[in-house]
Design an enzyme around this catalytic site. Structure first.
Site, short mmCIF file in Angstrom:
data_model
loop_
_atom_site.label_atom_id
_atom_site.label_comp_id
_atom_site.label_asym_id
_atom_site.label_seq_id
_atom_site.Cartn_x
_atom_site.Cartn_y
_atom_site.Cartn_z
N SER A 1 55.39 61.49 29.82
CA SER A 1 55.52 61.98 28.93
C SER A 1 57.46 62.39 28.70
O SER A 1 58.28 62.31 29.75
CB SER A 1 55.29 64.01 29.54
OG SER A 1 55.67 64.95 27.50
N TYR B 1 57.85 61.63 22.19
CA TYR B 1 58.69 62.43 21.15
C TYR B 1 58.75 61.28 20.12
O TYR B 1 60.06 61.19 21.01
CB TYR B 1 58.85 63.54 21.89
CG TYR B 1 57.13 64.44 22.18
CD1 TYR B 1 55.36 64.23 21.54
CD2 TYR B 1 57.20 64.46 22.76
CE1 TYR B 1 54.67 65.00 21.42
CE2 TYR B 1 55.96 65.38 23.42
CZ TYR B 1 54.94 66.48 22.88
OH TYR B 1 53.84 66.33 22.85
N THR C 1 53.72 59.83 20.04
CA THR C 1 52.57 60.27 20.08
C THR C 1 52.79 61.10 18.73
O THR C 1 54.12 61.20 18.30
CB THR C 1 52.61 62.06 21.09
OG1 THR C 1 52.24 60.78 22.58
CG2 THR C 1 52.05 63.02 20.72
N LYS D 1 49.82 56.91 19.86
CA LYS D 1 48.23 58.05 20.32
C LYS D 1 48.63 59.47 19.35
O LYS D 1 49.33 59.47 19.19
CB LYS D 1 49.15 58.50 21.42
CG LYS D 1 48.26 59.87 22.66
CD LYS D 1 49.03 60.07 23.65
CE LYS D 1 48.62 61.12 24.46
NZ LYS D 1 48.37 62.25 24.04
N HIS E 1 45.39 65.76 20.99
CA HIS E 1 46.38 66.63 21.87
C HIS E 1 45.69 67.13 22.95
O HIS E 1 46.24 68.60 23.41
CB HIS E 1 47.42 66.79 21.30
CG HIS E 1 48.86 67.04 21.24
ND1 HIS E 1 49.99 66.31 21.38
CD2 HIS E 1 49.72 67.45 22.82
CE1 HIS E 1 50.92 65.76 21.96
NE2 HIS E 1 50.80 67.01 23.27
C1 LIG Z 1 49.44 71.91 28.54
C2 LIG Z 1 49.60 70.04 28.45
C3 LIG Z 1 50.73 69.51 28.59
C4 LIG Z 1 50.79 67.91 27.61
N1 LIG Z 1 52.00 67.18 26.96
C5 LIG Z 1 51.84 66.32 26.43
C6 LIG Z 1 53.09 65.45 25.89
O1 LIG Z 1 54.68 65.99 26.49
N2 LIG Z 1 53.04 64.33 25.36
C7 LIG Z 1 51.92 63.77 24.39
O2 LIG Z 1 51.76 62.61 24.17
N3 LIG Z 1 50.57 64.90 25.11
C8 LIG Z 1 50.89 66.35 25.58
N4 LIG Z 1 49.21 66.69 26.32
C9 LIG Z 1 48.34 66.10 25.76
C10 LIG Z 1 47.82 64.97 26.80
O3 LIG Z 1 48.13 63.82 27.11
C11 LIG Z 1 45.89 64.39 26.57
O4 LIG Z 1 46.26 63.91 25.29
C12 LIG Z 1 45.21 65.77 26.77
O5 LIG Z 1 45.47 66.78 27.42
C13 LIG Z 1 43.74 65.32 27.24
O6 LIG Z 1 42.66 66.07 26.85
P1 LIG Z 1 42.41 67.17 27.52
O7 LIG Z 1 43.20 68.30 28.58
O8 LIG Z 1 40.54 68.13 27.65
O9 LIG Z 1 41.56 66.13 29.07
C14 LIG Z 1 49.73 67.78 26.76
C15 LIG Z 1 48.26 68.50 27.21
C16 LIG Z 1 48.50 69.05 27.71
C17 LIG Z 1 47.02 70.44 28.07
#
Ligand SMILES: Cc1cc2nc3c(=O)[nH]c(=O)nc-3n(C[C@H](O)[C@H](O)[C@H](O)COP(=O)(O)O)c2cc1C
Length: 405
Positions: A154, A177, A203, A277, A301
């Protein structure tokens, strides 16, 4: 749905549920959404190797992680319909068993942009992983290295990209981002490229804020002094290592005016492969490819962007139809079982991302927890492949699954 959740809670607390032991826990947790509330009343595993499925880590992580951080992890947006839809989508398909195939050797390996990985399961970018375990992204990188998985880092990582690449012992991909300033985006991307990252996932699903309601409720219940560790409200993302030495005055983490020409602008500053993404429609996937994207990440997300949306698996057929095999497609959202991975591959995903499950492993036991999560999901995937008679990922096809009866 709230009634259903209340019923599951009631069931989890009842003596009947306790009598069901592991089966009871599994029923409650694998058929419902991730549980933001207290874990079911079952014995917690004492070490990573005792886990029988990824949900065993959820309960231990919940015990270990402070409430505000736990709330940040489990939260969806608004009433969390999208979060639930991500899980529910998998129940709409069943595996089509095939027999009398020589399944004595199962190969789960995958090649992406010329690099071979041992599994199609990808570690999604999740911000600030030291919030869940002191070793954060480094522990995740070591587990990814041990098991040969792709890790995507990330922008708001709590460890700089150079250190994560060193711990992974190979390049990781970078998630971008864009921020509201494209010069800053260019600097972030160039730093990731210099660290060896071969691909950047941009993203695009959070252009203008969101309502992480559950996270806010958990934060209220946390009595610790947040400013002991966090910078003042609002500046949090920019105190992270990737923003060191960048001018972040007045910066937003995303740009609300971003359009498809951004791909070309990014192409002008980097040689990395560019993935987009956060796509959920065939139209957008087609536009991404037309504008030169090298790959698509089907994602909402983790139910944290727009509420009452479709589960990502439900979006996948439109997207594979639009992409027509021209670029790889990674899908994430609600993947908790090897059978989920197989279903996504059968519907045309090239690889499948997990988010919260590996953080449950991290929060529970650090690197050994992440390692065991990967081991369990890979084992489940292999068993699912055996079940449908697929000896490698290419042999997982649309015929490997059927609509649920
Ligand atoms: C706590 C948390 C933080 C996340 N931070 C980011 C991030 O910094 N950048 C991003 O593109 N997606 C982020 N995501 C989304 C994840 O990359 C991913 O799309 C998602 O967690 C997939 O779903 P799942 O948690 O049900 O497996 C985050 C998700 C969570 C739960």
């Amino acid at each position: 749905m709230n009634t259903r959740r209340a019923f599951l809670r009631f069931l989890a607390a009842s003596p009947l549920y306790a009598g069901l032991g592991h089966l009871g826990r599994s029923f409650a947790q694998t058929s419902g959404p991730d549980s933001p509330g207290p874990p079911a009343d079952v014995a917690l595993i004492a070490r990573a190797g005792d886990a029988l499925d990824v949900f065993d880590f959820e309960a231990v992580a919940h015990r270990n992680i402070p409430p505000a951080h736990w709330g940040y992890l489990v939260s969806g947006v608004d009433g969390e319909d999208t979060l639930r839809a991500n899980r529910d989508a998998y129940s709409h398909y069943q595996l089509q068993a095939r027999r009398m195939v020589d399944v004595s050797r199962i190969d789960t390996s995958l090649e992406l942009f010329g690099t071979k990985f041992s599994s199609p399961i990808v570690l999604c970018p999740l911000g600030a992983q030291k919030a869940f375990h002191p070793e954060g992204e480094i522990a995740v990188a070591k587990a990814a290295k041990a098991r040969g998985h792709l890790q995507i880092l990330s922008t708001v990582t709590s460890t700089g990209v150079e250190d994560v690449v060193a711990a992974r012992g190979a390049p990781v991909w970078f998630q971008l981002y864009t921020t509201s300033n494209l010069d800053v985006a260019a600097k972030l991307v160039k730093r990731a490229e210099a660290a060896g990252c071969p691909a950047v996932a941009v993203t695009v699903d959070l252009p203008a804020g969101r309502n992480l309601e559950t996270a806010l409720r958990f934060a209220r219940a946390d009595t610790r002094t947040c400013t002991a560790c966090h910078a003042p409200t609002g500046s949090a993302p920019f105190s992270r290592p990737m923003f060191a030495q960048l001018d972040t005055a007045g910066l937003q983490i995303a740009s609300s005016s971003l359009t498809w020409d951004f791909i070309k602008r990014l192409r002008d500053v980097t040689k990395m492969k560019i993935l987009i993404k956060g796509l959920e429609s065939g139209q957008d996937a087609g536009l991404a490819v037309a504008h030169g994207a090298d790959g698509i990440v089907v994602s909402n997300h983790g139910g944290r962007a727009t509420d009452t949306g479709r589960g990502t698996l439900a979006c996948l057929p439109d997207i594979t139809a639009a992409v027509r095999g021209r670029v790889p497609i990674i899908l994430d959202g609600g993947v908790r079982r090897g059978t989920d991975v197989l279903k996504a591959l059968a519907l045309g995903a090239t690889a499948v991302g997990i988010g919260r499950p590996y953080i449950w492993g991290l929060g529970a036991y650090g690197q050994p927890g992440v390692d065991r999560v990967l081991e369990l999901l890979n084992k489940e995937l292999m068993l699912a492949m055996v079940g449908v008679g697929a000896r490698n990922l290419q042999e997982i096809t649309r015929a490997s699954i059927v609509p649920a009866a």
